[in-house]
Design an enzyme around this catalytic site. Structure first.
Site, PDB file in Angstrom:
ATOM      1  N   LYS B  81      79.163 -11.857 -79.236  1.00 56.19           N
ATOM      2  CA  LYS B  81      78.443 -10.877 -80.044  1.00 56.19           C
ATOM      3  C   LYS B  81      77.788  -9.834 -79.133  1.00 56.19           C
ATOM      4  O   LYS B  81      77.312 -10.177 -78.049  1.00 56.19           O
ATOM      5  CB  LYS B  81      77.398 -11.614 -80.883  1.00 56.19           C
ATOM      6  CG  LYS B  81      76.711 -10.788 -81.955  1.00 56.19           C
ATOM      7  CD  LYS B  81      75.812 -11.677 -82.820  1.00 56.19           C
ATOM      8  CE  LYS B  81      75.067 -10.874 -83.883  1.00 56.19           C
ATOM      9  NZ  LYS B  81      74.241 -11.731 -84.750  1.00 56.19           N
ATOM     10  N   SER B 156      74.838 -10.987 -89.754  1.00 57.25           N
ATOM     11  CA  SER B 156      75.096  -9.905 -88.834  1.00 57.25           C
ATOM     12  C   SER B 156      76.232 -10.190 -87.850  1.00 57.25           C
ATOM     13  O   SER B 156      76.785  -9.251 -87.272  1.00 57.25           O
ATOM     14  CB  SER B 156      73.830  -9.566 -88.042  1.00 57.25           C
ATOM     15  OG  SER B 156      73.468 -10.639 -87.199  1.00 57.25           O
ATOM     16  N   SER B 180      72.744 -15.292 -90.012  1.00 61.66           N
ATOM     17  CA  SER B 180      73.707 -14.373 -89.393  1.00 61.66           C
ATOM     18  C   SER B 180      74.906 -15.018 -88.722  1.00 61.66           C
ATOM     19  O   SER B 180      75.836 -14.314 -88.332  1.00 61.66           O
ATOM     20  CB  SER B 180      72.994 -13.479 -88.374  1.00 61.66           C
ATOM     21  OG  SER B 180      72.316 -12.440 -89.028  1.00 61.66           O
TER      22      SER B 180
END
Lengths: 101, 489
Positions: B81, B156, B180
């Site tokens: 990420k 997210s 997330s």
């Protein structure tokens, strides 16, 4: 009526160091008002005498040995600086008046 | 080689690389070719590290050639990420604020993966500073759901979930502050594990809400999630909140035996707020446990209705403090027009942060401001204690809690992006887990009539990832159907 006014939003923006244009300010009055009204549901919850959960884990005083260990080299620390002179971060002049240099 | 390596699990790849059946380089090349083939449609990757990947793979192969033992993630291709600090490449948090940021150090989890002989394929998209539930708040690109390119991947960690679901990597590391990892895993039909707060070091994770953030794996199998957790967990001197507990050796817990397991169903999770089709999938999943002798227990989490309010007070308050560091001095965006220090702060933040990040900074500043602190922030901290207490009480009656991960399956782009409150409500089943510091996992439990994945969420007591993964693994092995692959592949 909204929970908060345009002047509330402007005041909070100044605390947060944000500059809002008129359209954004108007939008935030509505959005923050809606969200804060939703949060008011919390008032229905009885929290009398409840200890607030200030920490995620029941840990206190996490110490390490007081030993010198390597830290980030200066070049690495300055690598991402928007402006530097190889030894310092450079920012716009803070104090008014004649340049001392 | 006839079978594509990019659909293999991390465990299969690890075994094959360790056993010499395939080289790490072959596995990396196969994945890079697959990224070339599909990422133009999925747009999960924000940086593809072709050279780095091949270099890491070659190092693993060289190690094997020298006869040295290979690590537990030997040759496993990983995506990271955008908010995990890496010395290689950039760490942008999908924000204009950090567009060119090159971290001077690696996150602890990144170092641990590298030490385990994993291979990094690159970085993947996310909502800016991890604020969002659809990855639409990225300043970089729009990531699509591999199951339906007109739908969001969730957020997210949307890039993480999409990259795993599309077969572009076997493992991705994401972060979970209010869902997330689990929500995008649910929407993309993969496995997403949020470990107990403190289980995994947060050093090198760009902070959003420090009392809630945890790093965790997204994978296609529960066993892979267990493997990744074992590698990344443990006490870290660089993170004072990492727990002094032995690293979880949970792969041994995947015994397939659930004798005596008590599965709690919170009645507050099965209301009209839950889409009927999702509800049906969750109930079918619970039936799998029931049919194999687990005890199904009706439980109550009475404070559930307050969780979203509590969460959005605490996370925005913490975010407003954490993001104050982006002042244009040491790193990040500095507005070129700034003539004074005050201008530098204001212009840089106003230009560098996107709308959702600014909204949350505003909310957080408001709930912490003089006159409102007690009414919002302190009240929320007390309510958080009550939410945790609810779980403590529930876990006296059951060993794991089962329920939905998301109230609905994935949704179309733009469907919720104009209404922040509605977007916040999509976190309803995941945020309590962060507030109560618990481990939680989302795993695929079927497809809707329109072909979108549904996700079952399991929750366990703090530091009982072994119980959590055991229950998850049992369902995965006994659900009686295969999730198949998204049409993109």
């Amino acid at each position: 009526m909204s929970k908060i006014t345009e002047s509330d939003v402007s005041y909070v923006a100044s605390l947060a160091q944000l500059q809002l244009d008129d359209a954004t300010r108007a939008r935030l009055v509505k959005e923050m008002g809606d969200i804060l009204s939703y949060m008011d549901a919390l008032n229905a919850l009885d929290t009398e005498g409840v200890e607030p959960m200030m920490h995620a884990l029941p840990m206190t005083n996490v110490f390490r040995e007081d030993e010198v260990t390597p830290s980030l080299p200066r070049e690495a620390a300055l690598k991402n600086a928007p402006l530097d002179d190889g030894a310092h971060f450079i920012v716009p002049k803070i104090l008014e008046g004649e340049d001392a240099s | 080689m006839t079978d594509a390596w990019h659909w293999k699990s991390a465990c299969e790849i690890r075994d094959a690389v360790q056993g010499g059946a395939v080289s790490a380089t072959q596995v990396a090349e196969d994945h890079l070719a697959h990224i070339d083939a599909v990422d133009g449609q999925v747009d999960a990757f924000t940086q593809v590290w072709r050279d780095k990947a091949l270099e890491m793979a070659a190092a693993v192969d060289a190690k094997a050639a020298r006869g040295e033992p290979l690590g537990p993630l030997a040759g496993v291709p990983v995506s990271l990420k955008e908010l995990l600090c890496t010395r290689y490449g950039k760490t942008t948090c999908a924000s204009k604020m950090l567009a060119g940021f090159e971290s001077p150090y690696d996150a602890t989890v990144v170092k641990k993966l590298e030490d385990a002989d994993a291979v990094f394929l690159g970085k993947v998209n996310m909502d800016e500073f991890a604020m969002g539930s659809s990855t639409e708040n990225s300043a970089l690109k729009t990531t699509k759901n591999p199951w339906d390119l007109t739908c969001v991947p969730g957020g997210s960690s949307g890039g993480s979930a999409a990259s795993v679901a599309a077969g572009e990597c076997a493992l991705s590391l994401g972060s979970d502050t209010g869902g997330s990892i689990r929500q995008p895993a649910c929407l993309c039909g993969c496995v997403g594990l949020k470990p107990t707060y403190g289980r995994v070091s947060r050093f090198g994770l760009v902070a959003f809400a420090s009392s809630l953030d945890q790093i965790g794996p997204l994978t296609r199998t529960v066993e892979d999630a267990a493997l990744a957790l074992r590698v990344i967990s443990g006490k870290d001197p660089m993170d004072a909140t990492s727990a002094d507990m032995p690293a979880a050796d949970v792969t041994d817990a995947l015994t397939g035996d659930i004798a005596g397991l008590r599965v709690g169903l919170p009645r507050e999770y099965f209301t009209d707020a839950l889409n009927p089709e999702m509800r049906e999938k969750i109930e079918q999943a619970v039936d799998v446990y029931r049919a194999h002798g687990a005890e199904i227990v009706d439980i109550s989490l009475p404070c559930s209705n307050y969780a979203i309010a509590v969460y959005y007070i605490i996370c925005t308050a913490e975010a407003s403090a954490n993001l104050a560091r982006f002042d244009g001095v040491r790193y990040g965006f500095r507005h070129p027009d700034a003539k004074t220090v005050q201008d530098m702060y204001v212009l840089s933040k106003s230009e560098g942060f996107g709308p959702e990040v600014q909204r949350r900074i505003m909310l957080g500043t408001y709930v912490l401001s003089s006159g409102y602190y007690d009414a919002y922030y302190l009240k929320a901290q007390k309510a958080r204690a009550l939410i945790k207490k609810d779980f403590d009480a529930a876990f006296e009656q059951c060993d794991v809690i089962a329920g939905p991960t998301s109230p609905t399956a994935s949704f179309a782009f733009g469907a919720k992006s104009d209404n922040p409150l509605e977007m916040y409500l999509s976190d309803i089943y995941t945020i309590s887990v962060n507030l109560a510091t618990l481990p939680g996992i989302s795993l695929p439990c079927g497809l809707t009539d329109t072909g979108l994945p549904a996700g079952l969420q399991l929750i366990a007591r703090p530091f009982e990832e072994a119980t959590l993964l055991k229950a998850a693994h049992f369902y995965e092995a006994n659900r009686g159907f295969d999730m198949g692959r998204p049409p993109i592949a």
